[in-house]
Design an enzyme around this catalytic site. Structure first.
Site, PDB file in Angstrom:
ATOM      1  N   ARG A  16      -7.577  34.721 -52.704  1.00 56.60           N
ATOM      2  CA  ARG A  16      -6.118  34.831 -52.540  1.00 56.60           C
ATOM      3  C   ARG A  16      -5.594  36.206 -52.881  1.00 56.60           C
ATOM      4  NH1 ARG A  16      -3.411  29.024 -53.233  1.00 56.60           N
ATOM      5  NH2 ARG A  16      -5.269  27.868 -52.796  1.00 56.60           N
ATOM      6  N   LYS A  43      -6.167  23.767 -45.005  1.00 54.04           N
ATOM      7  CA  LYS A  43      -7.489  24.252 -45.426  1.00 54.04           C
ATOM      8  C   LYS A  43      -8.333  23.118 -46.020  1.00 54.04           C
ATOM      9  CE  LYS A  43      -5.876  27.406 -48.275  1.00 54.04           C
ATOM     10  NZ  LYS A  43      -4.417  27.257 -48.099  1.00 54.04           N
ATOM     11  N   ARG A  69       4.910  29.727 -54.293  1.00 54.20           N
ATOM     12  CA  ARG A  69       3.575  29.786 -53.670  1.00 54.20           C
ATOM     13  C   ARG A  69       3.632  30.589 -52.380  1.00 54.20           C
ATOM     14  NH1 ARG A  69       1.862  23.829 -53.007  1.00 54.20           N
ATOM     15  NH2 ARG A  69      -0.169  24.646 -52.405  1.00 54.20           N
ATOM     16  N   ARG A  95       3.577  16.029 -47.482  1.00 50.28           N
ATOM     17  CA  ARG A  95       2.555  15.826 -48.513  1.00 50.28           C
ATOM     18  C   ARG A  95       3.195  15.409 -49.846  1.00 50.28           C
ATOM     19  NH1 ARG A  95      -1.569  20.674 -49.437  1.00 50.28           N
ATOM     20  NH2 ARG A  95       0.131  21.644 -50.581  1.00 50.28           N
ATOM     21  N   ARG A  99       1.657  16.186 -56.379  1.00 50.98           N
ATOM     22  CA  ARG A  99       1.241  17.517 -56.825  1.00 50.98           C
ATOM     23  C   ARG A  99       2.434  18.266 -57.387  1.00 50.98           C
ATOM     24  NH1 ARG A  99      -2.811  20.534 -52.745  1.00 50.98           N
ATOM     25  NH2 ARG A  99      -1.721  22.261 -53.719  1.00 50.98           N
TER      26      ARG A  99
HETATM   27  P1  AMP Z   1      -4.488  24.934 -53.601  1.00 52.09           P
HETATM   28  O1  AMP Z   1      -4.847  23.507 -53.790  1.00 52.09           O
HETATM   29  O2  AMP Z   1      -5.602  25.715 -52.974  1.00 52.09           O
HETATM   30  O3  AMP Z   1      -3.179  25.116 -52.874  1.00 52.09           O
HETATM   31  O4  AMP Z   1      -4.298  25.565 -55.051  1.00 52.09           O
HETATM   32  C1  AMP Z   1      -3.346  25.053 -55.959  1.00 52.09           C
HETATM   33  C2  AMP Z   1      -2.997  26.091 -56.999  1.00 52.09           C
HETATM   34  O5  AMP Z   1      -4.175  26.478 -57.732  1.00 52.09           O
HETATM   35  C3  AMP Z   1      -2.463  27.398 -56.445  1.00 52.09           C
HETATM   36  O6  AMP Z   1      -1.069  27.329 -56.184  1.00 52.09           O
HETATM   37  C4  AMP Z   1      -2.782  28.371 -57.582  1.00 52.09           C
HETATM   38  O7  AMP Z   1      -1.917  28.208 -58.680  1.00 52.09           O
HETATM   39  C5  AMP Z   1      -4.143  27.864 -58.026  1.00 52.09           C
HETATM   40  N1  AMP Z   1      -5.234  28.511 -57.265  1.00 52.09           N
HETATM   41  C6  AMP Z   1      -6.145  27.908 -56.441  1.00 52.09           C
HETATM   42  N2  AMP Z   1      -6.993  28.791 -55.930  1.00 52.09           N
HETATM   43  C7  AMP Z   1      -6.616  30.009 -56.428  1.00 52.09           C
HETATM   44  C8  AMP Z   1      -7.100  31.339 -56.270  1.00 52.09           C
HETATM   45  N3  AMP Z   1      -8.155  31.614 -55.489  1.00 52.09           N
HETATM   46  N4  AMP Z   1      -6.462  32.326 -56.931  1.00 52.09           N
HETATM   47  C9  AMP Z   1      -5.427  32.083 -57.758  1.00 52.09           C
HETATM   48  N5  AMP Z   1      -4.910  30.861 -57.938  1.00 52.09           N
HETATM   49  C10 AMP Z   1      -5.498  29.818 -57.294  1.00 52.09           C
END
Ligand code: AMP
Length: 189
Positions: free
Chosen positions: A88, A13, A144, A127, A133
């Site tokens: 999400r 994404k 996740r 990654r 991360r």
């Molecule tokens: P990402 O980089 O999009 O994979 O997001 C990393 C982490 O941020 C996720 O594993 C969640 O802990 C948190 N996060 C990001 N976007 C959301 C969302 N829309 N709802 C809830 N948690 C989020």
């Protein structure tokens, strides 16, 4: 134009959202990036979100919708946005719909990046070697994926029932996936 990108962790994404932003000129808002920035700067939001993110759980809907509201009110968001990883849960989908509707808008396109679990795990493994991360640690990845299956996967059906979802096979090169997304957007314009 308002575009939403959906997909499991590691679906690409972020990469595709950045390319789409270049191509369309629309700003990309990624809650994951905004949260990571808040954690790095140790803001109150970052301090709240840190442990949840590191464990691989989801940050609360209220926090996420507060972030989205702020982003949608930015002048740069006036002509539309690319929302990347923002929705999400079903309550987040409802909240984003309400926020856009207050601006007289609605999502024009929901794009789902479709990859197998096997590919997701391989990508996150790669990654992990490139980026530092905390949420890519193996136990956080399991959490996740669980959060994705139980809370995010139902969002697809929610959008299917309302505006429809463009499902893009997300395996293959970055360029090939970007081309598939561009085709879907051109077909709908
Ligand atoms: P990402 O980089 O999009 O994979 O997001 C990393 C982490 O941020 C996720 O594993 C969640 O802990 C948190 N996060 C990001 N976007 C959301 C969302 N829309 N709802 C809830 N948690 C989020």
């Amino acid at each position: 134009m308002d575009i939403l990108l959906l997909g499991p962790p590691g679906a690409g994404k972020g990469t595709q959202g950045a390319l789409l932003s270049q191509r369309t000129g629309l700003p990309r808002f990624a809650t994951g990036d905004l949260l990571r920035d808040a954690v790095a700067r140790e803001t109150p939001l970052g301090l709240d979100a840190k442990a949840i993110m590191e464990s691989g759980g989801l940050v609360s809907d209220d926090i996420i919708l507060g972030i989205v509201r702020d982003q949608l009110l930015l002048p740069s968001a006036r002509d539309g946005v690319i929302l990347d990883g923002v929705v999400r849960t079903v309550p987040q989908a409802e909240g984003v719909e309400a926020l856009l509707s207050q601006l007289g808008r609605q999502l024009d396109r929901v794009i789902f990046l479709d990859v197998s679990d096997e590919e997701v795990l391989e990508r996150i493994d790669r990654r992990r070697d490139l980026e530092d991360r905390a949420d890519d640690a193996p136990e956080a990845v399991v959490r996740r994926l669980q959060a994705y299956r139980s809370q995010t996967a139902p969002v697809l059906a929610w959008y299917d029932d309302r505006i429809g979802v463009s499902r893009i096979p997300a395996q293959g090169s970055v360029e090939a996936v970007a081309e598939r997304i561009a085709e879907v957007l051109e077909a709908s314009s």
